[in-house]
Scaffold this active site. Sequence first.
Site, PDB file in Angstrom:
ATOM      1  N   GLY A  10     -66.775 -85.171   8.279  1.00 12.68           N
ATOM      2  CA  GLY A  10     -65.540 -84.524   8.727  1.00 12.68           C
ATOM      3  C   GLY A  10     -65.846 -83.534   9.838  1.00 12.68           C
ATOM      4  O   GLY A  10     -65.276 -82.446   9.909  1.00 12.68           O
ATOM      5  N   ARG A  14     -61.450 -78.743  10.814  1.00 13.41           N
ATOM      6  CA  ARG A  14     -61.574 -77.284  10.951  1.00 13.41           C
ATOM      7  C   ARG A  14     -62.899 -76.774  10.401  1.00 13.41           C
ATOM      8  O   ARG A  14     -63.621 -76.022  11.042  1.00 13.41           O
ATOM      9  CB  ARG A  14     -60.424 -76.590  10.211  1.00 13.41           C
ATOM     10  CG  ARG A  14     -59.047 -76.864  10.789  1.00 13.41           C
ATOM     11  CD  ARG A  14     -57.992 -76.214   9.904  1.00 13.41           C
ATOM     12  NE  ARG A  14     -56.648 -76.609  10.280  1.00 13.41           N
ATOM     13  CZ  ARG A  14     -55.659 -75.768  10.563  1.00 13.41           C
ATOM     14  NH1 ARG A  14     -55.875 -74.482  10.528  1.00 13.41           N
ATOM     15  NH2 ARG A  14     -54.468 -76.208  10.874  1.00 13.41           N
ATOM     16  N   GLY A  88     -66.996 -79.805  -0.459  1.00 13.74           N
ATOM     17  CA  GLY A  88     -65.952 -78.805  -0.338  1.00 13.74           C
ATOM     18  C   GLY A  88     -64.576 -79.448  -0.261  1.00 13.74           C
ATOM     19  O   GLY A  88     -63.558 -78.760  -0.180  1.00 13.74           O
ATOM     20  N   THR A  90     -61.217 -81.243  -1.507  1.00 14.96           N
ATOM     21  CA  THR A  90     -60.397 -81.059  -2.709  1.00 14.96           C
ATOM     22  C   THR A  90     -59.363 -82.175  -2.805  1.00 14.96           C
ATOM     23  O   THR A  90     -59.234 -83.001  -1.908  1.00 14.96           O
ATOM     24  CB  THR A  90     -59.682 -79.694  -2.692  1.00 14.96           C
ATOM     25  OG1 THR A  90     -58.829 -79.620  -1.528  1.00 14.96           O
ATOM     26  CG2 THR A  90     -60.684 -78.551  -2.654  1.00 14.96           C
ATOM     27  N   ASN A 114     -63.548 -73.994  -3.923  1.00 17.75           N
ATOM     28  CA  ASN A 114     -63.551 -72.898  -2.964  1.00 17.75           C
ATOM     29  C   ASN A 114     -64.977 -72.372  -2.852  1.00 17.75           C
ATOM     30  O   ASN A 114     -65.593 -72.037  -3.861  1.00 17.75           O
ATOM     31  CB  ASN A 114     -62.586 -71.793  -3.400  1.00 17.75           C
ATOM     32  CG  ASN A 114     -62.341 -70.777  -2.320  1.00 17.75           C
ATOM     33  OD1 ASN A 114     -63.256 -70.180  -1.774  1.00 17.75           O
ATOM     34  ND2 ASN A 114     -61.070 -70.574  -2.005  1.00 17.75           N
ATOM     35  N   MET A 115     -65.491 -72.283  -1.635  1.00 15.63           N
ATOM     36  CA  MET A 115     -66.876 -71.870  -1.416  1.00 15.63           C
ATOM     37  C   MET A 115     -67.048 -70.367  -1.253  1.00 15.63           C
ATOM     38  O   MET A 115     -68.133 -69.884  -0.951  1.00 15.63           O
ATOM     39  CB  MET A 115     -67.432 -72.586  -0.173  1.00 15.63           C
ATOM     40  CG  MET A 115     -67.587 -74.075  -0.337  1.00 15.63           C
ATOM     41  SD  MET A 115     -68.910 -74.507  -1.506  1.00 15.63           S
ATOM     42  CE  MET A 115     -68.681 -76.292  -1.597  1.00 15.63           C
ATOM     43  N   HIS A 145     -51.223 -71.668   1.544  1.00 16.46           N
ATOM     44  CA  HIS A 145     -52.091 -72.251   2.574  1.00 16.46           C
ATOM     45  C   HIS A 145     -51.259 -72.614   3.801  1.00 16.46           C
ATOM     46  O   HIS A 145     -50.033 -72.577   3.766  1.00 16.46           O
ATOM     47  CB  HIS A 145     -52.792 -73.502   2.048  1.00 16.46           C
ATOM     48  CG  HIS A 145     -54.006 -73.229   1.210  1.00 16.46           C
ATOM     49  ND1 HIS A 145     -55.245 -72.956   1.754  1.00 16.46           N
ATOM     50  CD2 HIS A 145     -54.170 -73.168  -0.126  1.00 16.46           C
ATOM     51  CE1 HIS A 145     -56.120 -72.754   0.775  1.00 16.46           C
ATOM     52  NE2 HIS A 145     -55.494 -72.875  -0.382  1.00 16.46           N
ATOM     53  N   LYS A 149     -52.153 -78.367   5.111  1.00 19.87           N
ATOM     54  CA  LYS A 149     -52.882 -78.692   3.874  1.00 19.87           C
ATOM     55  C   LYS A 149     -52.009 -79.586   3.013  1.00 19.87           C
ATOM     56  O   LYS A 149     -50.889 -79.228   2.647  1.00 19.87           O
ATOM     57  CB  LYS A 149     -53.273 -77.424   3.113  1.00 19.87           C
ATOM     58  CG  LYS A 149     -54.139 -77.724   1.888  1.00 19.87           C
ATOM     59  CD  LYS A 149     -54.752 -76.463   1.331  1.00 19.87           C
ATOM     60  CE  LYS A 149     -55.606 -76.742   0.093  1.00 19.87           C
ATOM     61  NZ  LYS A 149     -56.757 -77.624   0.383  1.00 19.87           N
ATOM     62  N   GLY A 155     -57.435 -76.868  -4.624  1.00 18.06           N
ATOM     63  CA  GLY A 155     -58.617 -76.816  -5.480  1.00 18.06           C
ATOM     64  C   GLY A 155     -58.847 -75.428  -6.044  1.00 18.06           C
ATOM     65  O   GLY A 155     -59.254 -75.257  -7.193  1.00 18.06           O
ATOM     66  N   THR A 156     -58.556 -74.404  -5.231  1.00 12.74           N
ATOM     67  CA  THR A 156     -58.716 -73.022  -5.680  1.00 12.74           C
ATOM     68  C   THR A 156     -57.742 -72.688  -6.799  1.00 12.74           C
ATOM     69  O   THR A 156     -58.105 -72.080  -7.811  1.00 12.74           O
ATOM     70  CB  THR A 156     -58.497 -72.050  -4.505  1.00 12.74           C
ATOM     71  OG1 THR A 156     -59.394 -72.397  -3.445  1.00 12.74           O
ATOM     72  CG2 THR A 156     -58.743 -70.614  -4.938  1.00 12.74           C
TER      73      THR A 156
END
Length: 257
Positions: A10, A14, A88, A90, A114-115, A145, A149, A155-156
């Site tokens: 990807g 972004r 990462g 989701t 979420n990282m 968001h 998205k 995911g968070t």
Amino acid sequence: MKKINISITGALGRMGKILISRIKKNKNFNLISLTDLKHGKKINGIVIEKNTLKAFKKTDVIIDFSRPNASLEILNYAKKLKKKVVIGTTGFTKRQNNFIKNCSKKIAIFKSGNMSLVINLLEYIVNILSKKIPNDYHIGINDDHHRKKTDYPSGTALMLANAVCKGKNKNLETIKGKTFLNKKGNLQRNKINFFITRKGNTIGKHSVLFNNNIENIELKHTAFSRELFADGALNAARWISKKNKGLFNMQDMFDLK
């Protein structure tokens, strides 16, 4: 210290672009390959490829911020090549998550909705708090968001919801309430309700609300830059580079379990 070879999937997204920029400034990593659906373009002298065995052959860790179907394709290549993967991405289905778990029996996979370190600390705190909060409190999760998205709850938001469930020894499928997308709604008793906003350019705002009509407590996190997610993914890549197999997350990396 030997540099860790990194592949980014990807690459034109972004997060992909930010990761490329952050790796360029980090002496611990060497950017070895880039993949994306829109292949052929060069970034930093590296030609963007399709996901193939060749693309990942010389890497140590693949960092994946793509889409669920692409992530599964990448895992198949990683499994064949015995490469480690940081996910990462989701929006996975239950079946796709089971596939990821099965792959982790062969290779090391780091997966997080979420990282951000602080979001994962928030998840830890929510878990502890939900053990002590009485059952008559209503529970809401706010999930804001940007308009592009596509998956919701994010995911968070699901991480935070599952932290509540873990604290209350419940299953999310049994206590998940209503989901309100870009509109108002009311909290339901003994349910986890999601209040979703997909507007503007918001990077990420999340909160968990416990309310019993006479008082409430709200735990909140706001992200101001996507660089924090990129740095989290790179920390995860360095950590997982020393693992052989298994499914890990931020809770494992920071010993929060």
